[in-house]
Enzyme design. Structure first.
Site, PDB file in Angstrom:
ATOM      1  N   GLU A 148      85.085  16.328 107.085  1.00 54.15           N
ATOM      2  CA  GLU A 148      84.664  14.926 107.079  1.00 54.15           C
ATOM      3  C   GLU A 148      85.477  14.161 106.044  1.00 54.15           C
ATOM      4  O   GLU A 148      85.532  14.537 104.863  1.00 54.15           O
ATOM      5  CB  GLU A 148      83.164  14.792 106.774  1.00 54.15           C
ATOM      6  CG  GLU A 148      82.745  13.318 106.799  1.00 54.15           C
ATOM      7  CD  GLU A 148      81.242  13.089 106.801  1.00 54.15           C
ATOM      8  OE1 GLU A 148      80.463  14.061 106.907  1.00 54.15           O
ATOM      9  OE2 GLU A 148      80.853  11.906 106.686  1.00 54.15           O
TER      10      GLU A 148
ATOM     11  N   ASP B 268      86.201   2.487 105.518  1.00 55.38           N
ATOM     12  CA  ASP B 268      86.278   1.112 105.006  1.00 55.38           C
ATOM     13  C   ASP B 268      87.056   0.263 106.004  1.00 55.38           C
ATOM     14  O   ASP B 268      88.204   0.600 106.328  1.00 55.38           O
ATOM     15  CB  ASP B 268      86.986   1.101 103.652  1.00 55.38           C
ATOM     16  CG  ASP B 268      86.196   1.878 102.610  1.00 55.38           C
ATOM     17  OD1 ASP B 268      84.986   1.637 102.487  1.00 55.38           O
ATOM     18  OD2 ASP B 268      86.795   2.741 101.931  1.00 55.38           O
TER      19      ASP B 268
ATOM     20  N   ASP C 272      81.258  -0.206 112.611  1.00 56.37           N
ATOM     21  CA  ASP C 272      80.448  -1.359 113.030  1.00 56.37           C
ATOM     22  C   ASP C 272      81.305  -2.625 113.017  1.00 56.37           C
ATOM     23  O   ASP C 272      80.792  -3.717 113.193  1.00 56.37           O
ATOM     24  CB  ASP C 272      79.248  -1.550 112.085  1.00 56.37           C
ATOM     25  CG  ASP C 272      79.684  -1.903 110.683  1.00 56.37           C
ATOM     26  OD1 ASP C 272      80.762  -1.453 110.247  1.00 56.37           O
ATOM     27  OD2 ASP C 272      78.955  -2.646 109.994  1.00 56.37           O
TER      28      ASP C 272
ATOM     29  N   ARG D 135      74.575   6.896 106.073  1.00 50.75           N
ATOM     30  CA  ARG D 135      73.951   5.857 105.255  1.00 50.75           C
ATOM     31  C   ARG D 135      74.511   4.472 105.618  1.00 50.75           C
ATOM     32  O   ARG D 135      73.775   3.507 105.804  1.00 50.75           O
ATOM     33  CB  ARG D 135      74.215   6.136 103.771  1.00 50.75           C
ATOM     34  CG  ARG D 135      73.634   5.073 102.868  1.00 50.75           C
ATOM     35  CD  ARG D 135      74.012   5.306 101.431  1.00 50.75           C
ATOM     36  NE  ARG D 135      73.265   6.423 100.849  1.00 50.75           N
ATOM     37  CZ  ARG D 135      73.032   6.559  99.546  1.00 50.75           C
ATOM     38  NH1 ARG D 135      73.495   5.673  98.689  1.00 50.75           N
ATOM     39  NH2 ARG D 135      72.366   7.587  99.098  1.00 50.75           N
ATOM     40  N   TYR D 136      75.824   4.411 105.749  1.00 52.34           N
ATOM     41  CA  TYR D 136      76.461   3.130 106.065  1.00 52.34           C
ATOM     42  C   TYR D 136      76.002   2.626 107.429  1.00 52.34           C
ATOM     43  O   TYR D 136      75.707   1.443 107.609  1.00 52.34           O
ATOM     44  CB  TYR D 136      77.988   3.327 106.048  1.00 52.34           C
ATOM     45  CG  TYR D 136      78.758   2.046 106.192  1.00 52.34           C
ATOM     46  CD1 TYR D 136      79.203   1.341 105.081  1.00 52.34           C
ATOM     47  CD2 TYR D 136      79.046   1.527 107.455  1.00 52.34           C
ATOM     48  CE1 TYR D 136      79.910   0.156 105.225  1.00 52.34           C
ATOM     49  CE2 TYR D 136      79.747   0.348 107.604  1.00 52.34           C
ATOM     50  CZ  TYR D 136      80.172  -0.331 106.484  1.00 52.34           C
ATOM     51  OH  TYR D 136      80.875  -1.500 106.625  1.00 52.34           O
ATOM     52  N   GLU D 137      75.920   3.549 108.391  1.00 45.71           N
ATOM     53  CA  GLU D 137      75.479   3.179 109.737  1.00 45.71           C
ATOM     54  C   GLU D 137      74.057   2.615 109.705  1.00 45.71           C
ATOM     55  O   GLU D 137      73.773   1.595 110.341  1.00 45.71           O
ATOM     56  CB  GLU D 137      75.512   4.434 110.619  1.00 45.71           C
ATOM     57  CG  GLU D 137      74.948   4.245 112.010  1.00 45.71           C
ATOM     58  CD  GLU D 137      74.729   5.598 112.702  1.00 45.71           C
ATOM     59  OE1 GLU D 137      74.663   6.627 112.008  1.00 45.71           O
ATOM     60  OE2 GLU D 137      74.614   5.596 113.925  1.00 45.71           O
TER      61      GLU D 137
END
Ligand SMILES: C[S@@+](CC[C@H](N)C(=O)[O-])C[C@H]1O[C@@H](n2cnc3c(N)ncnc32)[C@H](O)[C@@H]1O
Length: 235
Positions: free
Chosen positions: A66, A140, A176, A215-217
């Site tokens: 990852e 990012d 996203d 977490r970001y999702e």
């Protein structure tokens, strides 16, 4: 952090890093994790990667990696759900690494190795065809056109990703940021060794069946953003 090829001081132009390496000052307990616990799990570009499966404390049948695991929720969940797979997680942001270490300290997965630094050095060190899956989840986005060269999922990095993937292996990406999504598709489809697996819109609008939320999702979804999920196969 030891000097070396994960040091911000000696990046090559191809590996210029634009993200954050340090955030809020670490608490003493977190700093201890970095100083004492991280070295037990660490790999770095000078590690002998000739047999990546041999890097783990348990026998593993495949190695997944990852890039940019953030605070490591996805990496940890995948490692625990797949004890027969070896995982290499790369993340330059010390606060994210410290957060993961704090969670796994009591029961570290034996099939996990970490690099606190730029994933591109580990990719360069890996043999051809050595990974069965590569995750690049919510990298990012660097949304301004002049920032495009900062993107980790790009025409420069994709041939290197393709090189380390075994035939039939999966490159899994998500974002996203819709302009980044279009960029991901355009650039990945330009790499002859990679094939986009989507057959129907649901294949990229919904996460895969074995998806672990990041977490970001979760933050993006809570903010009302749409996310897209791409799966490419190494031919
Ligand atoms: C937007 S965050 C997403 C984190 C996590 N994947 C998630 O979905 O919650 C992107 C992460 O990629 C990391 N990153 C950026 N460039 C990287 C590189 N060259 N190698 C490894 N990680 C990188 C950043 O430090 C950051 O933690």
């Amino acid at each position: 952090m030891p000097a070396g090829r994960n040091s911000p001081d000696d990046e090559t132009p191809r590996h210029r890093f634009y993200g954050r390496r340090v955030g809020r000052k670490l608490r003493p307990a977190q700093q201890r994790m970095i100083d004492e616990f991280l070295p037990r799990l660490s790999v770095d570009p000078d590690t002998d990667f000739s047999d990546p499966a041999a890097l783990f404390d348990v026998p593993v049948s495949a190695v997944w990696m990852e890039i940019g695991f953030g605070a490591g929720e996805h990496l940890e969940a995948q490692a625990r759900a797949n004890p027969g797979i070896g995982f290499i997680g790369c993340e330059p942001y010390i606060n994210g690494v410290a957060s993961l270490l704090s969670r796994i300290e009591d029961a570290p997965p034996k099939n996990l190795r970490l690099h606190m630094g730029d994933a591109r050095y580990i990719i360069d060190a890996l043999p051809d065809g050595s990974l069965d899956r590569l995750f690049v989840l919510f990298p990012d986005p660097w949304p301004k056109t002049r920032q495009n060269k900062r993107r980790i999922f790009s025409i420069e990095t994709l041939p290197h990703f393709a090189r380390v993937l075994a035939p039939g292996a999966e490159l899994r990406a998500a974002t996203d940021e819709m302009s980044y999504a279009a960029w991901m598709l355009e650039h990945a489809r330009a790499v002859p060794e990679l094939t986009w697996r989507a057959r129907a819109p649901g294949d990229w609008r919904q996460p895969p069946g074995d998806w672990v939320p990041t977490r970001y999702e979760q933050k993006a979804l809570e903010a009302g953003s749409r996310c897209v999920y791409f799966r490419f196969t190494k031919n």
